[in-house]
Design a protein around this motif. Sequence first.
Motif, mmCIF file in Angstrom:
data_model
loop_
_atom_site.group_PDB
_atom_site.id
_atom_site.type_symbol
_atom_site.label_atom_id
_atom_site.label_comp_id
_atom_site.label_asym_id
_atom_site.label_seq_id
_atom_site.Cartn_x
_atom_site.Cartn_y
_atom_site.Cartn_z
ATOM 1 N N UNK A 42 29.654 22.758 42.682
ATOM 2 C CA UNK A 42 28.713 23.081 43.760
ATOM 3 C C UNK A 42 27.679 24.103 43.292
ATOM 4 N N UNK A 43 28.127 25.096 42.525
ATOM 5 C CA UNK A 43 27.203 26.101 41.997
ATOM 6 C C UNK A 43 26.208 25.464 41.029
ATOM 7 N N UNK A 44 26.686 24.552 40.212
ATOM 8 C CA UNK A 44 25.807 23.853 39.269
ATOM 9 C C UNK A 44 24.699 23.123 40.013
ATOM 10 N N UNK A 45 25.072 22.397 41.072
ATOM 11 C CA UNK A 45 24.076 21.638 41.841
ATOM 12 C C UNK A 45 23.089 22.578 42.539
ATOM 13 N N UNK A 46 23.612 23.645 43.131
ATOM 14 C CA UNK A 46 22.759 24.561 43.879
ATOM 15 C C UNK A 46 21.777 25.285 42.963
ATOM 16 N N UNK A 47 22.271 25.788 41.824
ATOM 17 C CA UNK A 47 21.386 26.494 40.888
ATOM 18 C C UNK A 47 20.299 25.551 40.365
ATOM 19 N N UNK A 62 20.532 46.000 32.922
ATOM 20 C CA UNK A 62 20.419 44.842 33.806
ATOM 21 C C UNK A 62 19.008 44.269 33.752
ATOM 22 N N UNK A 63 18.930 42.956 33.635
ATOM 23 C CA UNK A 63 17.647 42.259 33.712
ATOM 24 C C UNK A 63 17.349 42.049 35.197
ATOM 25 N N UNK A 64 16.280 42.632 35.710
ATOM 26 C CA UNK A 64 16.039 42.556 37.164
ATOM 27 C C UNK A 64 15.876 41.139 37.696
ATOM 28 N N UNK A 65 15.467 40.196 36.853
ATOM 29 C CA UNK A 65 15.283 38.814 37.290
ATOM 30 C C UNK A 65 16.574 37.994 37.197
ATOM 31 N N UNK A 66 17.397 38.288 36.195
ATOM 32 C CA UNK A 66 18.569 37.445 35.932
ATOM 33 C C UNK A 66 19.891 38.059 36.411
ATOM 34 N N UNK A 67 19.987 39.377 36.489
ATOM 35 C CA UNK A 67 21.233 40.011 36.917
ATOM 36 C C UNK A 67 21.680 39.546 38.307
ATOM 37 N N UNK A 68 20.762 39.368 39.276
ATOM 38 C CA UNK A 68 21.198 38.884 40.599
ATOM 39 C C UNK A 68 21.879 37.519 40.547
ATOM 40 N N UNK A 69 21.513 36.687 39.567
ATOM 41 C CA UNK A 69 22.156 35.377 39.420
ATOM 42 C C UNK A 69 23.625 35.563 39.054
ATOM 43 N N UNK A 70 23.890 36.513 38.156
ATOM 44 C CA UNK A 70 25.273 36.778 37.743
ATOM 45 C C UNK A 70 26.081 37.324 38.911
ATOM 46 N N UNK A 113 29.622 25.999 31.572
ATOM 47 C CA UNK A 113 28.905 27.203 31.143
ATOM 48 C C UNK A 113 29.043 28.302 32.186
ATOM 49 N N UNK A 114 28.937 27.954 33.461
ATOM 50 C CA UNK A 114 29.091 28.944 34.527
ATOM 51 C C UNK A 114 30.500 29.523 34.519
ATOM 52 N N UNK A 115 31.487 28.679 34.267
ATOM 53 C CA UNK A 115 32.861 29.162 34.204
ATOM 54 C C UNK A 115 33.033 30.150 33.056
ATOM 55 N N UNK A 116 32.455 29.820 31.892
ATOM 56 C CA UNK A 116 32.544 30.720 30.744
ATOM 57 C C UNK A 116 31.894 32.072 31.061
ATOM 58 N N UNK A 125 19.045 22.927 41.891
ATOM 59 C CA UNK A 125 18.094 22.649 42.972
ATOM 60 C C UNK A 125 17.126 23.813 43.175
ATOM 61 N N UNK A 126 17.589 25.025 42.891
ATOM 62 C CA UNK A 126 16.750 26.219 43.067
ATOM 63 C C UNK A 126 15.956 26.564 41.812
ATOM 64 N N UNK A 127 16.112 25.767 40.759
ATOM 65 C CA UNK A 127 15.344 26.005 39.535
ATOM 66 C C UNK A 127 15.875 27.137 38.690
ATOM 67 N N UNK A 128 17.134 27.517 38.870
ATOM 68 C CA UNK A 128 17.742 28.569 38.045
ATOM 69 C C UNK A 128 18.207 27.932 36.742
ATOM 70 N N UNK A 129 17.659 28.390 35.635
ATOM 71 C CA UNK A 129 17.951 27.764 34.338
ATOM 72 C C UNK A 129 18.422 28.812 33.331
ATOM 73 N N UNK A 130 19.031 28.333 32.240
ATOM 74 C CA UNK A 130 19.485 29.230 31.187
ATOM 75 C C UNK A 130 18.327 29.608 30.273
ATOM 76 N N UNK A 131 18.620 30.315 29.192
ATOM 77 C CA UNK A 131 17.553 30.807 28.313
ATOM 78 C C UNK A 131 16.795 29.698 27.598
ATOM 79 N N UNK A 132 17.424 28.542 27.504
ATOM 80 C CA UNK A 132 16.747 27.409 26.866
ATOM 81 C C UNK A 132 15.932 26.594 27.851
ATOM 82 N N UNK A 133 15.887 27.065 29.094
ATOM 83 C CA UNK A 133 15.124 26.366 30.109
ATOM 84 C C UNK A 133 15.829 25.171 30.695
#
Length: 489
Positions: free
Chosen positions: A218-223, A195-203, A240-243, A225-233
């Motif tokens: 709703x999850x897309x908008x919330x993430x 588990x990645x301690x920074x990213x696992x909580x997002x999952x 993508x979240x559904x996948x 707004x909170x600055x949660x981004x994928x590996x490409x920034x």
Amino acid sequence: MTTTMLPLTEKFLLTGREYLRVSKDRSGRMKSITQQHDDNARSANQHGITLLEPYTEHEAVSASRYARKARDEFAILMADLETGRFGADVLVLWESSRGSRRVGEWATMLDLLEDGEKLVHVTSHGRTYDPANPRDRRSLIDDANDSEYESAKTALRIRRDMAARAAEGRPHGVCPYGLRPLHDARTGRLITWEADPDKAPVIVELFERIRKGHSFKALERDFAARGIVNRRGKPFSGPHLREMATKAVYAGYRLYKGELIEGTWEPIVDRALYWDVQRILSEPAHKTRAQRPGRVRYEYTMIVRCDVCGGPVGIRLHRGRGEYMCQDKGCVRITKADVDQIIEGAILGYLSRPDVYEELVSRNDSVEVATVTAELAKLRAELQKAENESPMTVAEARMFARLIEDLTPKVADAETRLRELTTPGDLVALIEPGADVAKHWKAAPVSARRKVAAILLTPEHLGEVRIARSPVRYRWTPAAERLVWRRAE
């Protein structure tokens, strides 16, 4: 028309075009395109061949029958040989396997060269061959046989290694978001994922909020707004979240040929939560555009119906207050707040009963549920693999089309069966033992409350709710007297 070393007086009487390709093999003999060209140029100079414009594959692609990508330049070369646009006397190859590791493809190329009276120069052999000469042709075909045999042995070894790693549950491919690779400190070899301690909580949050009924939009908008981004920034998109929510890897499973195998890494999502989410995603509300969570504003519209014509009931504003009104013919009208209070009271009273919890939740723990769940996971994996294939030929395209056509109804049947056997995840999340159902109901998004209402306001449960006309025209009648609860007999 066999040629050998030419006398100095006849040098450079022939022209040649190279076919340059770097394979994906990891042998010590692999050379870059530049190195191959330099070797070819020296050999061509010794054999009296003037090199013209080459055919160059700019990506490392395989020439074996196990290749996933087409060789674009090779296709152009074959077309030029067939149409007479080759424009040279000799095809120059660094080694024969650069041309092809498929005997049939190689033989076709030799036929085209022979028909056009062209030669083949193989730099690693230090020889120029004439495809029209039986001895030369046999030598070249023998080379192709050897190359194809080596490719087959390599592919078999890779498949066996992959199967062995899969059987052991070892990780494969790119480490997914939320996990990170764990390497041996001495050798640097991959041991497993963790588990990645920074990213696992997002999952974990993603799965938990899906179970609570939050929409991907709703999850897309919330993430975002909170600055949660994928590996490409970049922000996560809803698809993508559904996948990500379908990935068995987060529950500690390795997927191999549609089979779920116990992984060597620890799950970062509880498996009960993972399967709850898979059930939710297989429900009709997540399949059709009109029913997607986040696209509705009210819990009971189009679920409650008119008792006069049987049509759906919608919302209208009248003198600043909401009213339910028959959508088709305007048969009935009634104050929305009064109806909502009665329906909500019936739903919460039903969900608060201990016997309801025991009866509904126990349906999710049967052996049959586990069997159907595993079969559904396998079918989905097979369907996804078939949909993501890149066929090389028309025949392959037809084969994958038939496979997709065969698998699609099987997936649908398995999803229907699973829904029949289990309680939808949105319902389970609201009736956890010891939980305050009313509090959970108020906190749940409208989309989740609507899905639960669609399940419970049916003849099999609380009854289909219909709104009757007031018994006395122009006189107010309490909402409780106008609601008809149609239950199954």
